[in-house]
Each structure stands twice: as structure tokens, then as C-alpha cells.
Design a protein around this motif. Structure first.
Motif, PDB file in Angstrom:
ATOM      1  N   GLN A  43       0.848  -1.190   0.000  1.00 44.28           N
ATOM      2  CA  GLN A  43       0.000   0.000   0.000  1.00 44.28           C
ATOM      3  C   GLN A  43       0.884   1.240   0.000  1.00 44.28           C
ATOM      4  OE1 GLN A  43      -2.676   0.171   3.267  1.00 44.28           O
ATOM      5  NE2 GLN A  43      -3.779   1.927   2.486  1.00 44.28           N
ATOM      6  N   THR A  44       0.560   2.217  -0.829  1.00 44.34           N
ATOM      7  CA  THR A  44       1.356   3.426  -0.898  1.00 44.34           C
ATOM      8  C   THR A  44       0.513   4.646  -0.543  1.00 44.34           C
ATOM      9  OG1 THR A  44       0.874   3.702  -3.246  1.00 44.34           O
ATOM     10  CG2 THR A  44       2.885   2.513  -2.685  1.00 44.34           C
ATOM     11  N   PHE A  45       1.199   5.672  -0.049  1.00 50.87           N
ATOM     12  CA  PHE A  45       0.556   6.954   0.219  1.00 50.87           C
ATOM     13  C   PHE A  45       1.634   8.019   0.276  1.00 50.87           C
ATOM     14  CE2 PHE A  45       2.209   6.876   4.413  1.00 50.87           C
ATOM     15  CZ  PHE A  45       2.007   8.116   4.979  1.00 50.87           C
ATOM     16  N   ARG A  46       1.205   9.263   0.188  1.00 50.36           N
ATOM     17  CA  ARG A  46       2.088  10.400   0.389  1.00 50.36           C
ATOM     18  C   ARG A  46       1.572  11.168   1.590  1.00 50.36           C
ATOM     19  NH1 ARG A  46       1.938  13.849  -4.919  1.00 50.36           N
ATOM     20  NH2 ARG A  46      -0.144  14.058  -4.088  1.00 50.36           N
ATOM     21  N   VAL A  47       2.481  11.722   2.360  1.00 54.36           N
ATOM     22  CA  VAL A  47       2.075  12.571   3.474  1.00 54.36           C
ATOM     23  C   VAL A  47       1.204  13.698   2.924  1.00 54.36           C
ATOM     24  CG1 VAL A  47       2.874  14.143   5.291  1.00 54.36           C
ATOM     25  CG2 VAL A  47       4.104  11.997   4.855  1.00 54.36           C
ATOM     26  N   ALA A  48       1.568  14.205   1.748  1.00 58.07           N
ATOM     27  CA  ALA A  48       0.809  15.296   1.131  1.00 58.07           C
ATOM     28  C   ALA A  48      -0.658  14.929   0.933  1.00 58.07           C
ATOM     29  CB  ALA A  48       1.433  15.686  -0.202  1.00 58.07           C
ATOM     30  N   ASP A  49      -0.951  13.641   0.763  1.00 54.11           N
ATOM     31  CA  ASP A  49      -2.338  13.213   0.582  1.00 54.11           C
ATOM     32  C   ASP A  49      -3.177  13.416   1.846  1.00 54.11           C
ATOM     33  OD1 ASP A  49      -1.793  12.459  -2.021  1.00 54.11           O
ATOM     34  OD2 ASP A  49      -1.386  10.370  -1.473  1.00 54.11           O
ATOM     35  N   LEU A  50      -2.521  13.604   2.981  1.00 51.84           N
ATOM     36  CA  LEU A  50      -3.218  13.808   4.253  1.00 51.84           C
ATOM     37  C   LEU A  50      -3.445  15.278   4.556  1.00 51.84           C
ATOM     38  CD1 LEU A  50      -1.216  11.265   6.431  1.00 51.84           C
ATOM     39  CD2 LEU A  50      -3.359  10.884   5.216  1.00 51.84           C
ATOM     40  N   LEU A  51      -2.864  16.143   3.737  1.00 50.51           N
ATOM     41  CA  LEU A  51      -2.889  17.577   4.021  1.00 50.51           C
ATOM     42  C   LEU A  51      -3.928  18.307   3.193  1.00 50.51           C
ATOM     43  CD1 LEU A  51       0.971  18.138   4.081  1.00 50.51           C
ATOM     44  CD2 LEU A  51      -0.549  17.609   6.002  1.00 50.51           C
ATOM     45  N   LEU A  52      -4.405  19.409   3.763  1.00 49.69           N
ATOM     46  CA  LEU A  52      -5.343  20.289   3.073  1.00 49.69           C
ATOM     47  C   LEU A  52      -4.632  21.592   2.727  1.00 49.69           C
ATOM     48  CD1 LEU A  52      -8.409  19.708   5.402  1.00 49.69           C
ATOM     49  CD2 LEU A  52      -8.028  18.729   3.138  1.00 49.69           C
ATOM     50  N   CYS A  53      -5.238  22.388   1.877  1.00 52.04           N
ATOM     51  CA  CYS A  53      -4.667  23.667   1.466  1.00 52.04           C
ATOM     52  C   CYS A  53      -4.941  24.739   2.510  1.00 52.04           C
ATOM     53  CB  CYS A  53      -5.238  24.106   0.124  1.00 52.04           C
ATOM     54  SG  CYS A  53      -4.694  23.075  -1.242  1.00 52.04           S
ATOM     55  N   GLY A  54      -3.935  25.560   2.748  1.00 47.18           N
ATOM     56  CA  GLY A  54      -4.090  26.719   3.620  1.00 47.18           C
ATOM     57  C   GLY A  54      -3.638  26.474   5.043  1.00 47.18           C
ATOM     58  N   ALA A  55      -2.951  27.468   5.612  1.00 48.20           N
ATOM     59  CA  ALA A  55      -2.453  27.378   6.988  1.00 48.20           C
ATOM     60  C   ALA A  55      -3.589  27.157   7.979  1.00 48.20           C
ATOM     61  CB  ALA A  55      -1.679  28.644   7.346  1.00 48.20           C
ATOM     62  N   GLU A  56      -4.751  27.681   7.672  1.00 49.08           N
ATOM     63  CA  GLU A  56      -5.885  27.517   8.589  1.00 49.08           C
ATOM     64  C   GLU A  56      -6.361  26.064   8.663  1.00 49.08           C
ATOM     65  OE1 GLU A  56      -7.577  28.377   4.532  1.00 49.08           O
ATOM     66  OE2 GLU A  56      -5.948  29.179   5.732  1.00 49.08           O
ATOM     67  N   LEU A  78      10.140  11.645   5.867  1.00 47.83           N
ATOM     68  CA  LEU A  78       9.190  11.454   4.764  1.00 47.83           C
ATOM     69  C   LEU A  78       8.781  12.795   4.168  1.00 47.83           C
ATOM     70  CD1 LEU A  78       6.839   8.681   6.205  1.00 47.83           C
ATOM     71  CD2 LEU A  78       8.528   8.442   4.382  1.00 47.83           C
ATOM     72  N   ILE A  79       8.506  13.760   5.028  1.00 43.82           N
ATOM     73  CA  ILE A  79       8.114  15.092   4.562  1.00 43.82           C
ATOM     74  C   ILE A  79       9.257  15.727   3.776  1.00 43.82           C
ATOM     75  CG2 ILE A  79       7.562  17.441   5.337  1.00 43.82           C
ATOM     76  CD1 ILE A  79       5.949  16.023   7.646  1.00 43.82           C
ATOM     77  N   GLY A  96       1.233  23.962  11.806  1.00 45.71           N
ATOM     78  CA  GLY A  96       1.644  22.624  11.412  1.00 45.71           C
ATOM     79  C   GLY A  96       1.914  22.549   9.924  1.00 45.71           C
ATOM     80  N   TYR A  97       1.526  21.419   9.320  1.00 49.93           N
ATOM     81  CA  TYR A  97       1.811  21.156   7.899  1.00 49.93           C
ATOM     82  C   TYR A  97       0.556  21.341   7.059  1.00 49.93           C
ATOM     83  CZ  TYR A  97       6.173  19.187   9.562  1.00 49.93           C
ATOM     84  OH  TYR A  97       7.403  19.022  10.141  1.00 49.93           O
ATOM     85  N   PHE A  98       0.763  21.871   5.837  1.00 50.12           N
ATOM     86  CA  PHE A  98      -0.357  22.128   4.940  1.00 50.12           C
ATOM     87  C   PHE A  98       0.168  22.317   3.526  1.00 50.12           C
ATOM     88  CE2 PHE A  98       1.208  26.005   6.801  1.00 50.12           C
ATOM     89  CZ  PHE A  98       1.259  26.928   5.775  1.00 50.12           C
ATOM     90  N   LEU A  99      -0.719  22.295   2.581  1.00 44.70           N
ATOM     91  CA  LEU A  99      -0.383  22.576   1.187  1.00 44.70           C
ATOM     92  C   LEU A  99      -0.677  24.047   0.918  1.00 44.70           C
ATOM     93  CD1 LEU A  99      -1.903  19.375  -0.460  1.00 44.70           C
ATOM     94  CD2 LEU A  99       0.486  19.808   0.153  1.00 44.70           C
TER      95      LEU A  99
END
Length: 133
Positions: A43-56, A78-79, A96-99
Motif C-alpha cells: 500500500q502506498t501513500f504520500r504525506v501530502a495526501d493527508l494535508l489540506l490547502c491553507g495554513a488555517e 518522509l516530509i 503545522g503542515y499544509f499545502l
């Protein structure tokens, strides 16, 4: 106000179930397809797939650790790997982390990273010049 759970993308819920059920290995392996592969499961995934756009909509590293089951250092590696592959995972010390939701957010993160790099370089230089052992 939106609760943290409402901010989590669907893929995070899927991943949580995978981690909780024990079907995913805790050891990440970077594949040639620019995704993180959970050992043995395929199974594959990216950390980015867990993130939403915007600092909020940012997700803290602690919450990402809980979602993925990774330890702090593993998650940061990984990040870093995804960032170096060209995935613009942003972060700040507050949210935290976001796109990126805008070019301004992207530039703010870049400025912060460059400032940190200069601070680290100045510290390294001071240690090199230190005469006391």
C-alpha cells in the motif's frame, strides 16, 4: 469553527484504519514512484495526501504521527523526501503542515526556511571559530 476531524481528508481516515488494524508496517521505504510504501503491504501513500490547502487547515506533526503511526524523525524524513521531490508541503510554527493555498503562503514558508538556514550556518561558523574546547 470546524473541528479537527472535519479538516482531515478522507485518505487520512483510510490510513488510520490501516495503521490501527496492523496491516501497515511502521517502517517506511521510499519507492521509485515518489510514494511511501508501507513494508510488505504494497500500500502506498504520500504525506501530502493527508494535508489540506491553507495554513488555517494545517495538521500538527503530532496529529500526523497519530494518523500514520510513524515516529517523529521518520515522519520528518518522509516530509523532507516529498518536498525534495517537488511536493510543496508547507509548515509554520503555529499551525503545522499544509499545502499552499496561495503563492503568498508558499513564499512565506520559503523565507522562513531560508532564515533558518542562515541561523544554522551562523551557529556552525561560531562553533568553528570557537577557541575554547
Amino acid at each position: 469553527m470546524v473541528s479537527k476531524n472535519e479538516n482531515v481528508p478522507t485518505s487520512a481516515a483510510t490510513l488510520t484504519g490501516t495503521v490501527d488494524s496492523g496491516t501497515a508496517s511502521q517502517t517506511p521505504h521510499t519507492s521509485t514512484t515518489k510514494f511511501t510504501t508501507f513494508g510488505g503491504s504494497g500500500q502506498t501513500f504520500r504525506v501530502a495526501d493527508l494535508l489540506l490547502c491553507g495554513a488555517e487547515n494545517a495538521i500538527s506533526r503530532r496529529d500526523l504521527m497519530a494518523l500514520t503511526g510513524y515516529k517523529d524523525r521518520e515522519l520528518r524524513l518522509l516530509i523532507e523526501a516529498e518536498r525534495r521531490q517537488g511536493i510543496p508541503i508547507l509548515s509554520d510554527n503555529i499551525n503545522g503542515y499544509f499545502l499552499p493555498a496561495s503563492e503568498a503562503e508558499r513564499q512565506q514558508c520559503v523565507r522562513s526556511l531560508r532564515r533558518r538556514a542562515k541561523e544554522i550556518e551562523a551557529t556552525a561558523t561560531a562553533i568553528e571559530k570557537a577557541t575554547e574546547v
